[in-house]
Design a protein around this motif. Structure first.
Motif, mmCIF file in Angstrom:
data_model
loop_
_atom_site.group_PDB
_atom_site.id
_atom_site.type_symbol
_atom_site.label_atom_id
_atom_site.label_comp_id
_atom_site.label_asym_id
_atom_site.label_seq_id
_atom_site.Cartn_x
_atom_site.Cartn_y
_atom_site.Cartn_z
ATOM 1 N N ALA A 82 0.829 -1.203 0.000
ATOM 2 C CA ALA A 82 0.000 0.000 0.000
ATOM 3 C C ALA A 82 0.867 1.259 0.000
ATOM 4 N N ALA A 83 1.885 1.278 0.857
ATOM 5 C CA ALA A 83 2.777 2.436 0.936
ATOM 6 C C ALA A 83 3.527 2.631 -0.373
ATOM 7 N N ALA A 84 3.954 1.518 -0.986
ATOM 8 C CA ALA A 84 4.680 1.607 -2.255
ATOM 9 C C ALA A 84 3.783 2.166 -3.356
ATOM 10 N N LEU A 85 2.529 1.729 -3.394
ATOM 11 C CA LEU A 85 1.598 2.238 -4.413
ATOM 12 C C LEU A 85 1.364 3.733 -4.248
ATOM 13 N N LEU A 86 1.192 4.162 -3.017
ATOM 14 C CA LEU A 86 0.985 5.596 -2.771
ATOM 15 C C LEU A 86 2.218 6.398 -3.196
ATOM 16 N N ASN A 87 3.406 5.886 -2.865
ATOM 17 C CA ASN A 87 4.637 6.582 -3.231
ATOM 18 C C ASN A 87 4.800 6.670 -4.743
ATOM 19 N N GLU A 88 4.442 5.571 -5.438
ATOM 20 C CA GLU A 88 4.562 5.559 -6.896
ATOM 21 C C GLU A 88 3.670 6.608 -7.547
ATOM 22 N N HIS A 89 2.612 6.972 -6.855
ATOM 23 C CA HIS A 89 1.672 7.957 -7.406
ATOM 24 C C HIS A 89 1.807 9.310 -6.718
ATOM 25 N N GLU A 109 -18.956 6.911 -3.650
ATOM 26 C CA GLU A 109 -18.394 8.221 -3.323
ATOM 27 C C GLU A 109 -17.150 8.062 -2.460
ATOM 28 N N ALA A 110 -17.184 7.120 -1.524
ATOM 29 C CA ALA A 110 -16.036 6.905 -0.642
ATOM 30 C C ALA A 110 -14.842 6.379 -1.424
ATOM 31 N N VAL A 111 -15.091 5.470 -2.364
ATOM 32 C CA VAL A 111 -14.017 4.926 -3.192
ATOM 33 C C VAL A 111 -13.386 6.028 -4.034
ATOM 34 N N ALA A 112 -14.213 6.893 -4.607
ATOM 35 C CA ALA A 112 -13.697 7.985 -5.442
ATOM 36 C C ALA A 112 -12.903 8.992 -4.614
ATOM 37 N N ASP A 113 -13.283 9.168 -3.357
ATOM 38 C CA ASP A 113 -12.635 10.160 -2.510
ATOM 39 C C ASP A 113 -11.332 9.647 -1.903
ATOM 40 N N ALA A 114 -11.189 8.331 -1.756
ATOM 41 C CA ALA A 114 -10.014 7.756 -1.088
ATOM 42 C C ALA A 114 -8.782 7.822 -1.986
ATOM 43 N N ASP A 115 -7.647 8.111 -1.368
ATOM 44 C CA ASP A 115 -6.379 8.053 -2.108
ATOM 45 C C ASP A 115 -6.047 6.605 -2.470
ATOM 46 N N LEU A 116 -6.445 5.683 -1.605
ATOM 47 C CA LEU A 116 -6.193 4.260 -1.833
ATOM 48 C C LEU A 116 -7.341 3.454 -1.251
ATOM 49 N N THR A 117 -7.846 2.524 -2.026
ATOM 50 C CA THR A 117 -8.853 1.574 -1.549
ATOM 51 C C THR A 117 -8.220 0.200 -1.507
#
Length: 402
Positions: A284-291, A358-366
């Motif tokens: 999860a952390a790696a995906l966020l960092n990549e983006h 709406e929650a999925v669209a608002d989240a940085d990561l699901t």
């Protein structure tokens, strides 16, 4: 109407047994041994009561049945072994009311030797009766699989092992009223060890495929395609799939007897499976960092926080550790689960998403932690900024898989 059967312990093992007995037309008495949580819907409980099920209002009622099945949970204790406290409490409650010719069966997961070395003396001392002479004593491993639509108690063979051949036959006669097939083990310890083997088989194989998930990610290999191809082999292979960790009520046993013999394979499997929530966080952390985002302050939505799909059971769910680790990283978490109306982690309530899309669209990561049938993963993947699928449930290419 007098009860024919007493189910002692109305948790994950006892309640399904009581439900099956009532469905088979057996008047059944339920006796609680602890704060068990009902896993049946109100409608199912109403049907059970209409079919002859009732709760015991006094332990004295346990002495009025022909068969008593002891099946409270045996969670892992502080020493790492199974906690037999509720089994012992059930034995004490039954022993003081035990009558001659009763058949007593233990179904709880226990180390081999427990029925003979723990349950038998408690029953004999409390009743003044002798097992194998005055009453029958047997063990039968519970084979409950909540939510399984293909296998029920009726078409799942039941293993029986008795203190004596007559004990085995008495228990077999009872289970023959519930299931199409009864399998006779050589004795008590063989039947108990069946449960150990079946539980450990699950955990060891999940650990193997979890390790394969990590390896395949590093190699850039699609593990789910590998599994799809491998399961076409008609012999020597049984498909398991990776996930964010292992939940449920069945505790792996690496200490299988009084000698404290360690099953090294099971010990290693526990280590592998216990590391999976941490691996989910790493991904999860790696995906966020990549983006271009950091875990600290990231809005993370967790989908499905139960240990099994389409059930409200949260026993040992890996979602809890995933949530804790996200909070430790400074993430802001919320969750959605159609079966869990409220959820707390570290004694703090976790916000529940009322509007899923709406929650999925608002989240940085699901993060999909459990694959409930109600989730339209194709539609959710379109809405999500980032979707980490720990179950391999989303269509190929629609999400980042574990």
């Amino acid at each position: 109407m007098p009860a024919d059967l007493a189910v002692i312990g109305l948790g994950p093992y006892g309640l399904p047994l009581a439900k099956a007995a009532v469905a088979a037309g057996i008047p059944t008495l339920g006796y609680r041994t602890g704060p068990e949580v009902a896993s049946l819907s109100p409608a199912e409980l109403r049907r059970m009561h209409a079919g002859g099920f009732r709760h015991a209002t006094s332990p004295a009622e346990l002495g009025r049945v022909r068969t008593a099945v002891i099946c409270p949970p045996t969670p892992r204790g502080a020493d790492g072994g199974l906690d037999l406290g509720q089994v012992e409490a059930a034995a004490h409650a039954l022993a003081a009311r035990l009558r001659p010719h009763t058949t007593v069966i233990l179904e709880s997961p226990v180390p081999p030797g427990t029925t003979e070395n723990v349950l038998l003396p408690l029953l004999e001392e409390g009743s003044g009766l002798r097992a194998g002479r005055d009453f029958h004593l047997a063990y039968s491993p519970s084979r409950v699989d909540p939510g399984n639509r293909d296998f029920s108690p009726t078409n799942t063979p039941k293993v029986i092992g008795g203190l004596t051949p007559a004990c085995t036959e008495s228990a077999a006669a009872f289970y023959g009223r519930l299931t199409d097939k009864v399998v006779r083990a050589r004795g008590l310890r063989e039947a108990e060890t069946v449960q150990v083997l079946e539980t450990n088989f699950r955990h060891v194989n999940i650990a193997l495929v979890n390790e394969m998930a990590v390896l395949c990610h590093d190699l850039g290999v699609d593990l789910w395609d590998v599994i799809r191809c491998a399961e076409t082999k008609p012999f020597g292979f049984h498909a398991f799939r990776p996930g964010p960790g292992v939940g449920g009520h069945a505790v792996p046993q690496d200490l299988t007897g009084p000698a404290g013999r360690t099953l090294r394979m099971v010990e290693l499997a526990q280590q592998v499976n216990n590391q999976m929530p941490r691996y989910v966080i790493q991904r999860a952390a790696a995906l966020l960092n990549e983006h271009g985002k950091s875990a600290r302050g990231a809005r993370v939505l967790l989908l499905g926080v139960t240990y099994k799909p389409d059930l409200a059971d949260q026993q040992s769910t890996p979602a809890e550790e995933v949530a804790v680790r996200l909070l430790q990283l400074g993430a802001s978490i919320s969750y959605h689960d159609p079966y869990i109306p409220s959820w707390s982690v570290l004694d703090r309530p976790v916000p529940r998403a009322d509007s899923l899309y709406e929650a999925v669209a608002d989240a940085d990561l699901t993060i999909l932690l459990q694959q409930h049938r109600t989730y339209d993963l194709q539609g959710l993947s379109v809405k999500a900024q980032l979707l980490l699928d720990t179950r391999g449930a989303a269509p190929t290419g629609a999400a980042h898989r574990l």
